[in-house]
Structures are given as C-alpha cells and as structure tokens.
Scaffold this active site. Sequence first.
Site, short mmCIF file in Angstrom:
data_model
loop_
_atom_site.label_atom_id
_atom_site.label_comp_id
_atom_site.label_asym_id
_atom_site.label_seq_id
_atom_site.Cartn_x
_atom_site.Cartn_y
_atom_site.Cartn_z
N SER A 186 0.85 -1.20 0.00
CA SER A 186 0.00 0.00 0.00
C SER A 186 0.88 1.24 0.00
O SER A 186 1.64 1.47 0.95
CB SER A 186 -0.90 0.02 1.23
OG SER A 186 -1.43 1.33 1.39
N HIS A 192 -1.04 -1.46 -4.32
CA HIS A 192 -2.30 -1.14 -3.64
C HIS A 192 -2.40 0.37 -3.43
O HIS A 192 -1.51 0.99 -2.84
CB HIS A 192 -2.35 -1.87 -2.29
CG HIS A 192 -3.67 -1.79 -1.60
ND1 HIS A 192 -4.74 -2.59 -1.93
CD2 HIS A 192 -4.10 -0.99 -0.59
CE1 HIS A 192 -5.76 -2.31 -1.13
NE2 HIS A 192 -5.41 -1.33 -0.32
N ASP A 208 -4.75 3.35 -1.98
CA ASP A 208 -5.86 3.66 -1.07
C ASP A 208 -6.41 5.05 -1.36
O ASP A 208 -5.74 6.05 -1.09
CB ASP A 208 -5.37 3.59 0.39
CG ASP A 208 -5.12 2.17 0.84
OD1 ASP A 208 -6.05 1.35 0.72
OD2 ASP A 208 -4.01 1.87 1.32
N MET A 211 -9.06 7.84 -0.47
CA MET A 211 -9.91 8.25 0.67
C MET A 211 -10.46 9.65 0.44
O MET A 211 -9.75 10.51 -0.10
CB MET A 211 -9.09 8.23 1.96
CG MET A 211 -8.41 6.90 2.23
SD MET A 211 -7.61 6.91 3.84
CE MET A 211 -6.74 5.34 3.78
N HIS A 261 -8.21 0.61 -3.99
CA HIS A 261 -9.17 0.42 -2.90
C HIS A 261 -9.85 1.76 -2.63
O HIS A 261 -9.24 2.69 -2.10
CB HIS A 261 -8.38 -0.07 -1.67
CG HIS A 261 -9.18 -0.25 -0.43
ND1 HIS A 261 -8.59 -0.47 0.80
CD2 HIS A 261 -10.52 -0.25 -0.21
CE1 HIS A 261 -9.52 -0.59 1.73
NE2 HIS A 261 -10.70 -0.45 1.14
N MET A 288 -12.17 4.16 -0.77
CA MET A 288 -12.85 4.45 0.49
C MET A 288 -13.50 5.82 0.30
O MET A 288 -13.12 6.82 0.93
CB MET A 288 -11.85 4.42 1.65
CG MET A 288 -11.41 3.01 1.98
SD MET A 288 -9.85 2.91 2.87
CE MET A 288 -8.72 2.96 1.49
N MET A 342 -11.02 -6.27 5.36
CA MET A 342 -10.34 -5.24 6.15
C MET A 342 -10.06 -5.81 7.54
O MET A 342 -10.99 -6.14 8.28
CB MET A 342 -11.24 -4.00 6.31
CG MET A 342 -11.42 -3.14 5.07
SD MET A 342 -9.91 -2.45 4.38
CE MET A 342 -9.18 -1.57 5.75
N GLY A 350 -9.01 3.76 6.89
CA GLY A 350 -8.72 5.18 7.05
C GLY A 350 -7.26 5.49 7.31
O GLY A 350 -6.79 6.55 6.92
N PHE A 351 -6.56 4.55 7.95
CA PHE A 351 -5.18 4.84 8.34
C PHE A 351 -4.29 3.62 8.23
O PHE A 351 -4.76 2.50 8.45
CB PHE A 351 -5.14 5.34 9.81
CG PHE A 351 -6.00 6.55 10.02
CD1 PHE A 351 -5.54 7.82 9.72
CD2 PHE A 351 -7.31 6.42 10.50
CE1 PHE A 351 -6.35 8.94 9.89
CE2 PHE A 351 -8.12 7.52 10.67
CZ PHE A 351 -7.64 8.79 10.36
N GLY A 352 -3.02 3.85 7.90
CA GLY A 352 -2.03 2.80 7.97
C GLY A 352 -1.53 2.65 9.40
O GLY A 352 -1.85 3.46 10.27
N GLY A 353 -0.79 1.58 9.63
CA GLY A 353 -0.10 1.42 10.91
C GLY A 353 -0.96 0.98 12.08
O GLY A 353 -0.54 1.10 13.24
N ASP A 359 -6.23 -6.80 4.30
CA ASP A 359 -5.68 -5.44 4.30
C ASP A 359 -5.78 -4.83 5.69
O ASP A 359 -6.87 -4.61 6.20
CB ASP A 359 -6.48 -4.60 3.29
CG ASP A 359 -5.97 -3.18 3.14
OD1 ASP A 359 -4.90 -2.85 3.69
OD2 ASP A 359 -6.67 -2.40 2.46
N GLY A 360 -4.61 -4.56 6.27
CA GLY A 360 -4.56 -3.83 7.53
C GLY A 360 -3.81 -4.57 8.63
O GLY A 360 -4.22 -5.66 9.03
N GLY A 361 -2.70 -4.00 9.05
CA GLY A 361 -1.95 -4.57 10.17
C GLY A 361 -1.18 -5.83 9.85
O GLY A 361 -0.80 -6.56 10.76
N GLY A 412 1.26 -1.91 4.15
CA GLY A 412 1.81 -0.58 3.96
C GLY A 412 3.03 -0.38 4.81
O GLY A 412 4.17 -0.44 4.33
N SER A 413 2.82 -0.19 6.11
CA SER A 413 3.95 0.11 7.00
C SER A 413 4.99 -1.01 7.01
O SER A 413 6.19 -0.74 7.07
CB SER A 413 3.44 0.42 8.42
OG SER A 413 2.46 -0.51 8.81
C1 DX5 Z 1 -6.36 1.40 5.46
C2 DX5 Z 1 -5.83 0.95 4.13
C3 DX5 Z 1 -4.69 0.00 4.16
C4 DX5 Z 1 -3.47 0.52 4.87
C5 DX5 Z 1 -2.66 -0.63 5.35
O1 DX5 Z 1 -7.56 2.07 5.27
O2 DX5 Z 1 -6.86 0.31 3.40
O3 DX5 Z 1 -4.37 -0.40 2.84
O4 DX5 Z 1 -2.66 1.32 4.05
O5 DX5 Z 1 -1.61 -0.14 6.09
P1 DX5 Z 1 -0.83 -1.06 7.14
O6 DX5 Z 1 -0.29 -2.23 6.40
O7 DX5 Z 1 0.23 -0.14 7.67
O8 DX5 Z 1 -1.83 -1.47 8.19
ZN ZN Z 2 -6.40 -0.58 1.40
#
Ligand code: DX5
Ligand code: ZN
Length: 220
Positions: A9, A34, A36, A38, A67, A69, A138, A143-146, A176-178, A198-199
């Site tokens: 991401s 990927h 994102d 938003m 993706h 959002m 999800m 909404g947010f990475g990390g 997707d996520g964490g 992502g992170s």
């Molecule tokens: C959150 C995004 C994810 C996010 C994942 O809304 O859809 O794609 O970037 O980030 P990490 O891998 O850091 O959780």
């Molecule tokens: Zn995503």
Amino acid sequence: MTSVLISPSILSADFAKLGEEIQAIDAAGADMIHVDVMDGHFVPNLTFGPPVIKALRPHTKKPFDVHLMIAPVDQFIADFADAGCDLLTVHPEAGPHLHRTVQSIRSHGMKPGVALNPATPVEVLDYVMDDIDLILVMSVNPGFGGQSFIDSQLRKIEALRKKIDQTGREIILEVDGGLKPENSQAAISAGVTAIVAGSAVFKGGPSAYAANIAALRPKG
Ligand code: DX5
Ligand code: ZN
C-alpha cells in the site's frame, strides 16, 4: 492455490517521491500496487484520486489494485478506468446499489472487488459472488495505515475461503490492515491469496523493500 500476491500500500510511501517509490517496490518483488483512495467523508482521512493515479501509471507495469474508500463511487468509475486502474474495489456501505456499481466497474474494463469492514458480514456478498474478481477483508477499520490486526477477521477469511471455493471461480481473497511477518502466515493459512501491507513494506526505506516483501510470503 498458487502463490500469494503481495500488494504494497503506497499509503505508507514517501508521497514526495511516489513514482520512485512505485519503481522501488516493483523492483523489490511486489505483485500488485495497492492504492488507497480516501475522501475524508467515507473515512476520516484524505489521500489522492484519479489524476495522481494516472500520473503514477507509467512507473510500473504491475496491476494497480485500487481500494476506494469514497462515497458515492459511481460517478468516478470512468475516471479511475481512464487513470489505468486494473482492479477497483468498493465498500458496500458506499452505496447506494452495490450490484450496479460492480457492473459499472466491469463495463469500464476493470475487475471489480468488494471490501468488507471488520463488522461487515460476509452475507452482503451472497448475490454478487458471480460478478466479482476480488474480496478484500479489512483487518483494521479503514482510514489509516499502521493500525493493529483485528484477529476476528481470520474467522471471516476462513468463511470466505469456503464461499469462494463453492463458486469454482478464481476470486482473489485479499487481506488489508496490520499485516506483518508475524501474522501473515495466519492469514495465508486461513485462506487469503493476496496480502496488502503498507507500514511493513515501506519501513526502512528502499534498500529494505525486497526483504520486507519476502518476509510476508508463505513460509515453509
Ligand atoms: C487502510 C488501508 C490500508 C493501509 C494498510 O484504510 O486500506 O491499505 O494502508 O496499512 P498497514 O499495512 O500499515 O496497516
Ligand atoms: Zn487498502
């Protein structure tokens, strides 16, 4: 099942160098990119839209796994197609008519995906299973990475694995996520065929990307 696709991401990339960042993850072994999108309304954050995606398109030949959002979606589908998106994933809550949106994505030459928030039940997919090419689970609230992986989503992945197998169709099951090396194997064992991170991919800068991507792949 063949191998698992890794879709970094770019939400966690250096936004001042997005083109270079995409080239770096491509060279490091990413299978998809990927993206994102938003809108500050469907989710409490803002990112980028079709003009930025279009500008990034020449930097890689890998599929853009986009993706959305945003709400509503339908009036922007043509713009995302024109920008060069390959897979376009929407949330059912973005409304108002999921089946119509999925049909429109396909008619614009892209592969439709549907994303399920942590509290969204799998039954929302019952009458679109024959129409979609990707399901995104999800494992954080969007909404947010990390953020931290929500373990209950492993049960949802297992349920979706069965549901997909019953169709006999090739539907990508993406999480997707964490995602991190410590939990990617659990998601793979539960049945995913694609991992967004992502992170975990972008930490350490470009020299670390290949190892970061490899660490998410199936072990053993
Ligand atoms: C959150 C995004 C994810 C996010 C994942 O809304 O859809 O794609 O970037 O980030 P990490 O891998 O850091 O959780
Ligand atoms: Zn995503």
